[in-house]
Structure formats: structure tokens, C-alpha cells
Design an enzyme around this catalytic site. Structure first.
Site, PDB file in Angstrom:
ATOM      1  N   ASP A  37       0.087   1.787 -19.442  1.00 27.49           N
ATOM      2  CA  ASP A  37       1.534   1.636 -19.218  1.00 27.49           C
ATOM      3  C   ASP A  37       2.145   0.558 -20.110  1.00 27.49           C
ATOM      4  OD1 ASP A  37       1.275   3.541 -17.322  1.00 27.49           O
ATOM      5  OD2 ASP A  37       1.773   2.279 -15.611  1.00 27.49           O
TER       6      ASP A  37
ATOM      7  N   MET B 270       2.725   9.480 -18.249  1.00 30.64           N
ATOM      8  CA  MET B 270       2.501   8.348 -17.353  1.00 30.64           C
ATOM      9  C   MET B 270       3.431   7.193 -17.682  1.00 30.64           C
ATOM     10  SD  MET B 270      -1.440   8.084 -16.324  1.00 30.64           S
ATOM     11  CE  MET B 270      -2.069   9.152 -15.040  1.00 30.64           C
TER      12      MET B 270
HETATM   13  O1  LIG Z   1      -3.733   8.153  -9.949  1.00 25.41           O
HETATM   14  P1  LIG Z   1      -4.202   6.784 -10.253  1.00 25.41           P
HETATM   15  O2  LIG Z   1      -5.525   6.716 -10.890  1.00 25.41           O
HETATM   16  O3  LIG Z   1      -4.111   5.854  -9.087  1.00 25.41           O
HETATM   17  O4  LIG Z   1      -3.285   6.178 -11.375  1.00 25.41           O
HETATM   18  C1  LIG Z   1      -1.988   6.557 -11.702  1.00 25.41           C
HETATM   19  C2  LIG Z   1      -1.292   5.403 -12.367  1.00 25.41           C
HETATM   20  O5  LIG Z   1      -2.135   4.680 -13.221  1.00 25.41           O
HETATM   21  C3  LIG Z   1      -1.508   4.453 -14.467  1.00 25.41           C
HETATM   22  O6  LIG Z   1      -2.102   5.323 -15.388  1.00 25.41           O
HETATM   23  C4  LIG Z   1      -1.689   3.025 -14.893  1.00 25.41           C
HETATM   24  O7  LIG Z   1      -3.017   2.789 -15.113  1.00 25.41           O
HETATM   25  C5  LIG Z   1      -0.057   4.793 -14.245  1.00 25.41           C
HETATM   26  O8  LIG Z   1       0.588   5.229 -15.392  1.00 25.41           O
HETATM   27  C6  LIG Z   1      -0.145   5.836 -13.172  1.00 25.41           C
HETATM   28  O9  LIG Z   1       1.004   5.830 -12.371  1.00 25.41           O
END
Ligand SMILES: O=P(O)(O)OC[C@H]1O[C@](O)(CO)[C@@H](O)[C@@H]1O
Ligand SMILES: Nc1ncnc2c1ncn2[C@@H]1O[C@H](COP(=O)(O)OP(=O)(O)OP(=O)(O)O)[C@@H](O)[C@H]1O
Ligand SMILES: [Mg+2]
Length: 561
Positions: A285, A328
Site C-alpha cells: 500500500d 489494493m
Molecule cells: O486480506 P488480507 O490478507 O487481510 O489483506 C488485505 C489488505 O492487505 C493489503 O494488501 C496491505 O498489505 C491491503 O492492500 C489489503 O486491504
């Protein structure tokens, strides 16, 4: 062996040569005294920011050091001094007073401003070669390059003297530094941790890693140590560190992880332990402040191009085709912004920092209609955190959180795709074909690209050099292209966001020609003044985009409509 009483600490060097006073946020400016007592005064009791000032407005936001809270520590010559690979480098060791400015754009009469300690190997180290027992942990979401950082930490510490590294199956790795060799070398030590992330500190199960077994892990996505969200228990983690005799902890993760690392450091310090707590910033991010960008970000942006290309191909192959790509970016729209700028096929980029609206003049529907009439197709990139307030207006909000307390979002990509379909279906005048592409995890579950690999290597090596030199409580990060040590509080005090009044967002608006969506309520007098000023732009400048940001870009990148 050198004793601290006879050899000045790294911090002492800095204060004797350059710094003629210090600034403590709670105490204010203090007069200069002898270097040793000055340091003692400047060293915060409760790990308050350690800030020293110099001439011409120079400020060093320094990082903690063992000598701040452990007296009379012995030092040792850096084993790297015998490394033939570096023997030709004129000044391999970093000068103890080297620092890197946070801002490189300066005015001739301006203050020198905030600096961070420059990363790199020091002449003296605070660990004997066979003393180091290190742990590595990866936390939070996946990110390209995690395995590269792990590999380089392991190899940076090991290198010549190959010993077996006992690694937890899912989580952490412990090793010992062997006698001096080309690099800080490593022996094995067992770790008992079953799950990835912080939980691994107080769990079981181990696997054995050797430098040989990490040799090609950088070619794989994910993390060989596993990862998780939640489960941070400072006391239990530090108990585990203490019980296992760990003295270097490398914590790889995003903003949440760095907060956890900071808590671990505070507890380690409170207990007076000689344990380096080192953060390595990770997040696709790019929401970690201060640093130039986080590793893996470039790779993610590159991978996002494939989704955008597909959306473009689909959209231009049909009449009034619309391709929607969700990328994302929870609270920060950097991936969407950079992927849009890189692609040039994107007509509209929607990010969390720039609220948008659908209906009416200046709204998204109006822009889509205009774009389809002009080009016959269009591509929309939307960050997952964009427009959440609109989604929760029309969909019942679940307002759930993940294990770390991060808010879970509604699927804005699905939502907006349906809204657009419904809108044009109801209108009946412009039949559209919309394809929604959601590459989400595909952009982060891949190995890092070449430039991220190099970046990860330097980050890991810098992290090790700092720990060996006795620094602690810092995040290793790139600032203006230089590796630095940044105190945790600067990393955890805020999140990095796209600033929509900055040039970068202006460049994006210039590239897509999308509306700025700043005029939604029509109640902003300042904006109206900007509009009035813009309407007087000379010929050749695009006056349809009447935002403040577009006013700025029109002056930087004049665009014809
Ligand atoms: O579904 P997970 O693994 O909890 O992660 C989703 C989140 O992690 C990120 O990739 C950040 O690491 C965000 O962009 C996203 O919202
Ligand atoms: N304020 C905090 N204090 C202590 N630990 C925290 C804090 N915030 C988060 N953590 C811990 O840090 C770990 C990772 O946090 P989180 O899930 O927010 O991911 P992150 O590090 O921000 O990475 P990303 O958001 O890029 O995926 C979790 O184990 C969580 O418990
Ligand atoms: Mg985070």
C-alpha cells in the site's frame, strides 16, 4: 576488545564534532556540555524522541542505542574489515556523524532541517562474532520481496561460515554469529514457533534453514516464515525473546507491524536488555511515512499493468466498452495512482484520498458518458478503499475488522460496476458493456522484480549493520535514495497518503483528464475562485478541469483539450 569507557560510542562522535546543543521536545533547547554528559542528558529516560540540533537549523532525529540505557558495553572491531571484497572501497565504513536530510529541496537561506542517521557498517560493533542470536518475523499482508529480505538477512549474517539455521516452520529464525569472516557469520539455533507473524514468538515447531536453503527463496512469492494478523502480546513476545537469549530481532511488516515493533522495543528497553529491535518496512500500500517507498510496491504496480491491459483490450473490443479494475490500497491510493500513470490507458482513477460522486454535473456518470462518446471505450481503476462512504450509503455496512483491527471494506469494485450498469440501463440511450477485473491478491503474491530485489538486499544489509553497531528501536528505510535508520515514532505517528494537492496527483489528473470531483457540494468559495481564475487560462490550456489540483497541473503540464 574495546571498552566503551575508552572508546567513544557512535553517538558521542556525532555530538562532539557537529552538534552544539540538543533539543528535547519536553525540555526545549539545552546548552552544549561535554559530549558524554550531553549525550546522557539527551538520551531519553522513557524513550522520548532523541533529537539533537546542530548549526544552521540542523536537526538529527536520532535512533536509540544500547549505550543510552546500558553502561560500559564493550565494543569490537567490525569483522567486515577483513573482507577482501570491500578492501578496495575507499571509505567502506560509514562515518558516525553521517546523516541524510529528510528534505532535499531547500532554499538558500532555509534551515538545514530534519536528518536521519545514515545506515551502513560501523567500524565498531557491539556484538562479538559468536554472540548474535537473531530472530526474523514477517507480519501483516504479503508483499513481493519478503523472501528476498529474509534471504539477505540470513546471508548477510551468515555468508562465509555456513552453519545450519534452525527456522520455525512458519515463522521465525534464530541464528548465531560466528567468528569474524567476510560477513557477519551465522550458526544455528533452534526456534520453537508454529505460526507466522507475532504469534510465532510464543508458539512451537521449527524447521531448519541454511544459507543454501534460502538461496533461491527470493524467486518465490510470499514468505517462507509465514505471516499473520493480530496476536501481538508485547509481554509474551519479550518473555520469549528473553528466554531464548535472542539479541537481534528483525521485524518485517507494515504500519501495524512497526507499531508492534515499537512496543517490543519499549519493553526490551524497560527491562534493560541488550536486544536490537529492528523494523523493516513492508507494505504494497506504500502507506508508511518518511521512506521513499516500500519494497514490493514497484512489483505490485508492474503486475497491476496486466489487469489494466486486459481491461483495456476488453473495453476497446466492444462498443461503449468499460473496463473496471480494482486494485489494493486500503487507506492509500498509491498503487492505483502509479498503475494509472504507468499505463496511460486509464481514463479515471478513484482513490480513498479523493472522494468522488456519481450523479450530476462533474460526477462520474457524466464523465463516463462524455468519454464513451469521445473514445467509444474507457478504463476505470479503483482502489479498494475508495468511495467506501458511498458504498455504505447503499449497502448495509458490516463494519467488521480483521484480527489486527483494520476495518474490512465492502467490495467497491463490484459495487461501482453494478451502479454504472444500472445507470446506463435505466438511461437507455447509451448501451454499455462492462467488464470487471479484480486482480487483488495477484499483485502481491508474486516474487519481487529486479529493482525490488536490489532494494530488499540493501534494506536487509542496512538493518543488520545497524543492529551490529548497537542501534535499536529503528526502522531501516530509504530516504531520498539513501539508506537510513528512522526512529519508530516517526514511522508510526501517521500513515502515508496520496496528497491530492501535490504535483503527483495533478500529473494523474492531467494524464486521465478525469474530473477532480472537488465540486460535489458547490459550497466551497475557495474552489469557485479557483474556477474563476482557471476560466481565464490562455488558449491551449484545458479549462474543463476546474479543480485546484488541475490549476496547478495546467501550469506544469499544459494540456490541450
Ligand atoms: O486480506 P488480507 O490478507 O487481510 O489483506 C488485505 C489488505 O492487505 C493489503 O494488501 C496491505 O498489505 C491491503 O492492500 C489489503 O486491504
Ligand atoms: N498498535 C499496535 N500495537 C501492537 N501491535 C500491533 C499494533 N497494530 C498492529 N499490530 C500488530 O502488527 C501485526 C501486523 O499488523 P497489520 O495486520 O495491521 O498489518 P501491517 O503490518 O500494517 O501490514 P499491511 O497493512 O501492509 O498488511 C499484527 O500482528 C498486529 O497484531
Ligand atoms: Mg497496514
Amino acid at each position: 576488545m574495546d571498552s566503551n569507557s575508552s572508546s567513544p560510542s557512535p553517538n558521542n562522535h556525532a555530538s562532539t564534532t557537529k552538534i552544539n546543543g540538543f533539543f528535547h521536545p519536553k525540555l526545549g533547547s539545552q546548552p552544549a556540555t561535554s559530549s558524554r554528559s550531553r549525550l546522557a542528558m539527551a538520551s531519553p529516560v522513557n524513550s522520548d524522541p532523541k533529537v539533537v540540533t546542530g548549526t544552521a537549523g540542523y536537526i538529527l532525529e536520532d535512533v536509540p542505542h544500547f549505550t543510552d540505557y546500558i553502561p560500559n558495553l564493550p565494543t569490537y572491531p567490525n569483522p567486515l574489515q577483513d573482507n577482501p571484497a570491500y578492501s578496495v572501497v575507499k571509505q567502506y565504513f560509514v562515518h558516525v556523524d553521517d546523516s541524510v536530510p529528510q528534505k532535499v529541496v531547500v532554499h538558500k537561506d532555509g534551515a538545514r532541517g530534519v536528518h536521519f542517521r545514515r545506515a551502513g557498517p560501523r567500524q565498531k560493533v557491539y556484538f562479538e562474532a559468536d554472540e548474535v542470536q537473531a530472530a526474523i518475523v514477517t507480519c501483516g499482508g504479503l508483499c513481493p520481496g519478503l523472501n528476498t529480505v529474509i534471504r539477505e538477512l540470513v546471508c548477510g549474517l551468515h555468508h562465509m561460515r555456513a552453519g545450519a539455521l534452525k527456522l520455525n516452520k512458519f515463522c521465525a529464525c534464530f541464528f548465531q554469529v560466528s567468528p569474524p569472516s567476510f560477513h557477519y557469520s551465522v550458526f544455528s539455533k533452534q526456534a520453537l514457533m508454529p505460526k507466522g507473524g507475532y504469534r510465532g514468538f510464543y508458539a512451537r515447531n521449527t524447521i531448519t534453514l541454511t544459507p543454501k536453503s534460502v538461496n533461491d527463496i527470493h524467486k518465490r512469492g510470499g514468505t517462507v516464515l509465514g505471516t499473520s494478523r493480530g496476536g501481538h502480546d508485547t509481554k509474551k513476545i519479550v518473555d520469549s525473546i528473553q528466554d531464548r537469549g535472542i539479541n537481534q530481532v528483525y521485524i518485517i511488516g507494515g504500519d501495524g507491524t512497526q507499531k508492534g515493533a515499537s512496543a517490543i522495543f519499549e519493553e526490551v528497553r524497560r527491562r534493560g536488555l541488550k536486544v536490537s529491535v529492528v523494523g523493516i518496512p513492508k507494505t504494497i500500500d506504500n502507506d508508511i511515512p518518511v521512506i521513499d517507498k516500500s519494497f514490493g510496491f514497484d512489483t505490485a504496480v508492474e503486475e497491476a499493468q496486466r489487469a489494466i491491459n486486459a481491461a483495456h483490450v476488453e473495453a476497446e473490443s466492444v462498443e461503449n466498452g468499460i473496463g473496471v479494475v480494482k486494485l489494493m490500497g486500503r487507506n492509500s491510493g498509491f498503487i492505483a495512482m502509479y498503475a494509472t500513470l504507468a499505463s496511460r490507458d486509464v481514463d479515471c482513477c478513484l482513490i480513498p484520498e479523493s472522494p468522488f460522486y456519481l450523479e450530476g454535473p462533474g460526477g462520474l456518470y457524466e464523465y463516463i458518458e462524455k468519454r464513451l462518446k469521445e473514445n467509444g471505450h474507457m478504463v476505470i481503476v479503483i482502489a479498494e478503499g475508495a468511495g467506501q462512504e458511498l458504498v455504505s450509503e447503499s449497502v448495509q455496512s458490516m463494519s467488521k475488522q480483521d484480527a489486527s483491527g483494520n476495518k474490512l471494506f465492502q467490495d467497491v469494485g463490484l459495487w461501482i460496476s453494478q451502479k454504472i450498469r444500472d445507470h446506463f440501463a435505466a438511461q437507455k440511450t447509451l448501451p454499455i458493456t462492462l467488464k470487471y477485473i479484480d486482480p487483488t491478491y495477484m499483485i502481491r503474491a508474486i516474487p519481487s522484480n529486479a529493482s525490488d530485489n536490489v532494494y530488499c538486499t540493501l534494506l536487509a544489509q542496512s538493518a543488520v549493520h545497524g543492529a551490529m553497531a548497537g542501534y535499536t528501536g529503528y526502522t531501516s528505510g530509504l530516504v531520498n535514495g539513501r539508506q537510513t535508520y528512522i526512529p519508530f515514532y516517526r514511522i508510526t505517528e501517521r500513515q502515508n497518503h496520496v496528497v491530492i494537492t501535490d504535483r503527483m496527483w495533478a500529473r494523474l489528473l492531467s494524464s486521465t483528464n478525469q474530473p477532480s470531483f472537488l465540486d460535489s457540494k458547490g459550497d466551497n468559495e475557495e474552489k469557485k475562485e479557483e474556477e474563476a481564475a482557471l476560466n481565464q487560462l490562455p488558449d491551449g490550456h484545458c479549462s474543463k478541469d476546474t479543480s485546484l489540483a488541475n490549476k496547478e497541473i495546467n501550469s506544469i503540464y499544459p494540456t490541450t483539450c
